[in-house]
Design an enzyme around this catalytic site. Sequence first.
Site, short mmCIF file in Angstrom:
data_model
loop_
_atom_site.label_atom_id
_atom_site.label_comp_id
_atom_site.label_asym_id
_atom_site.label_seq_id
_atom_site.Cartn_x
_atom_site.Cartn_y
_atom_site.Cartn_z
N SER A 150 44.78 15.14 -4.23
CA SER A 150 43.73 15.09 -5.25
C SER A 150 42.38 15.13 -4.55
CB SER A 150 43.86 13.78 -6.03
OG SER A 150 42.73 13.57 -6.85
N TYR A 163 44.44 4.45 -6.64
CA TYR A 163 44.76 5.88 -6.70
C TYR A 163 44.17 6.59 -5.48
CZ TYR A 163 45.26 10.58 -8.73
OH TYR A 163 45.61 11.89 -8.96
N1 LIG Z 1 45.49 15.86 -13.93
C1 LIG Z 1 44.59 15.68 -13.01
O1 LIG Z 1 43.39 15.69 -13.31
C2 LIG Z 1 45.00 15.48 -11.57
C3 LIG Z 1 44.01 15.63 -10.58
C4 LIG Z 1 44.36 15.48 -9.24
C5 LIG Z 1 45.69 15.21 -8.90
N2 LIG Z 1 46.63 15.04 -9.88
C6 LIG Z 1 48.01 14.76 -9.43
O2 LIG Z 1 48.90 15.69 -10.01
C7 LIG Z 1 50.22 15.13 -10.06
C8 LIG Z 1 50.82 15.39 -11.43
O3 LIG Z 1 50.05 14.69 -12.40
P1 LIG Z 1 49.69 15.33 -13.82
O4 LIG Z 1 48.23 15.39 -13.91
O5 LIG Z 1 50.50 16.54 -14.08
O6 LIG Z 1 50.12 14.11 -14.78
P2 LIG Z 1 51.36 13.86 -15.74
O7 LIG Z 1 51.42 14.91 -16.79
O8 LIG Z 1 51.27 12.44 -16.13
O9 LIG Z 1 52.63 14.09 -14.78
C9 LIG Z 1 53.02 13.14 -13.83
C10 LIG Z 1 54.51 13.27 -13.65
O10 LIG Z 1 54.92 12.34 -12.64
C11 LIG Z 1 56.04 11.66 -13.15
N3 LIG Z 1 56.28 10.36 -12.52
C12 LIG Z 1 55.52 9.24 -12.53
N4 LIG Z 1 56.12 8.27 -11.81
C13 LIG Z 1 57.28 8.80 -11.34
C14 LIG Z 1 58.36 8.33 -10.54
N5 LIG Z 1 58.41 7.07 -10.09
N6 LIG Z 1 59.39 9.18 -10.25
C15 LIG Z 1 59.40 10.45 -10.71
N7 LIG Z 1 58.43 10.94 -11.50
C16 LIG Z 1 57.39 10.13 -11.80
C17 LIG Z 1 55.77 11.52 -14.64
O11 LIG Z 1 56.97 11.20 -15.29
P3 LIG Z 1 57.05 10.38 -16.67
O12 LIG Z 1 56.94 11.43 -17.72
O13 LIG Z 1 58.37 9.72 -16.61
O14 LIG Z 1 55.90 9.42 -16.66
C18 LIG Z 1 55.29 12.94 -14.91
O15 LIG Z 1 56.36 13.82 -15.01
C19 LIG Z 1 50.05 13.64 -9.71
O16 LIG Z 1 50.44 13.44 -8.37
C20 LIG Z 1 48.56 13.41 -9.87
O17 LIG Z 1 48.09 12.37 -9.06
C21 LIG Z 1 46.32 15.17 -11.20
#
Ligand SMILES: NC(=O)c1ccc[n+]([C@@H]2O[C@H](COP(=O)([O-])OP(=O)(O)OC[C@H]3O[C@@H](n4cnc5c(N)ncnc54)[C@H](OP(=O)(O)O)[C@@H]3O)[C@@H](O)[C@H]2O)c1
Length: 287
Positions: A150, A163
């Site tokens: 990130s 985070y």
């Molecule tokens: N969106 C942004 O602005 C942003 C920016 C920078 C980085 N990121 C990174 O991108 C990645 C994906 O996030 P996203 O934005 O796509 O959010 P998201 O839609 O909330 O997806 C996160 C995923 O991770 C899963 N997860 C959480 N804890 C877990 C565990 N213990 N074991 C397996 N799966 C788990 C969630 O599953 P559940 O459905 O079961 O909760 C969900 O499928 C993350 O690493 C996040 O830090 C996001």
Amino acid sequence: MMVAGSPPTEHPLVALITGASSGFGLLTAVALAKQGYQVAATMRDPGKAGDLLELARKELVANAVIPLQLDVTDSESIHQAVEEIMARFGRIDLLVNNAGFAVGGYIEELSLEDWRQQMETNFFGVVAMTKAVLPQMRERGSGCIINVGSVSGRVGFPGYGPYAASKFAIEGYSESLRHEMSPYGVRVVLVEPGAFRTAIWHKGLARIVSHENSPYRERLEAVLRYSRLAGQKAPDPGQVAHLIARIAAKRSPRLRYPVGQGARAMLWGKERLPWKWLEWIVGRALK
Ligand SMILES: NC(=O)c1ccc[n+]([C@@H]2O[C@H](COP(=O)([O-])OP(=O)(O)OC[C@H]3O[C@@H](n4cnc5c(N)ncnc54)[C@H](OP(=O)(O)O)[C@@H]3O)[C@@H](O)[C@H]2O)c1
């Protein structure tokens, strides 16, 4: 099957993605399937695979997307999922360490348990997944590991200390891993998104508690406002999924791929501006 830029192979290329129930993970699973991968789309609760399978059907790649149960904090579930993929395909060419969530709140007010949970998923989960797939990549002399970091892994923002710590940890870890694995033909890449419109914001918001008599209340409310806005107005996450699919096809990817306007501007600022200026900009944004 052949992916542009990758060496020809008689085998289908196999990808394992964590956190494929929503957001980047879901979209990346479909983008990779469209690129010819067999995709083990892993998630904590396969009951949540509905949206993924619907999109995969719409894009005519349902046969290439296999939902599997995997919680990155549960070593037995990691072992079982990896065994199942190896039994079925005999290889894992690409690991996308995507699963993650964001603990929000001011550092003084967060419990150590909050910190541990954050590191357990966002950092130790990545280490555990990597260790589970690395032996067969090293033995074969090929493979790719894409860690979803990130912009918060390069710049720490107020209200998201745990985070930022977890994503900074992934940065150093990925640098070491890249050095260690390059002699074995295993590519290690960091994708560093800025804010994108996924469920992470709502999930994070639901966990933030703003106590009435907290000395940080006003500032935390500003963090909450920013997060709410990001959850509604940030750019489409498809951009990140397409970037991951493009990187997977590269023979010789860079270490870091920042993505999103906010991320590039912030990294530009961090590299070129004095820290005091950045502090002033962030401080003003929280007023
Ligand atoms: N969106 C942004 O602005 C942003 C920016 C920078 C980085 N990121 C990174 O991108 C990645 C994906 O996030 P996203 O934005 O796509 O959010 P998201 O839609 O909330 O997806 C996160 C995923 O991770 C899963 N997860 C959480 N804890 C877990 C565990 N213990 N074991 C397996 N799966 C788990 C969630 O599953 P559940 O459905 O079961 O909760 C969900 O499928 C993350 O690493 C996040 O830090 C996001």
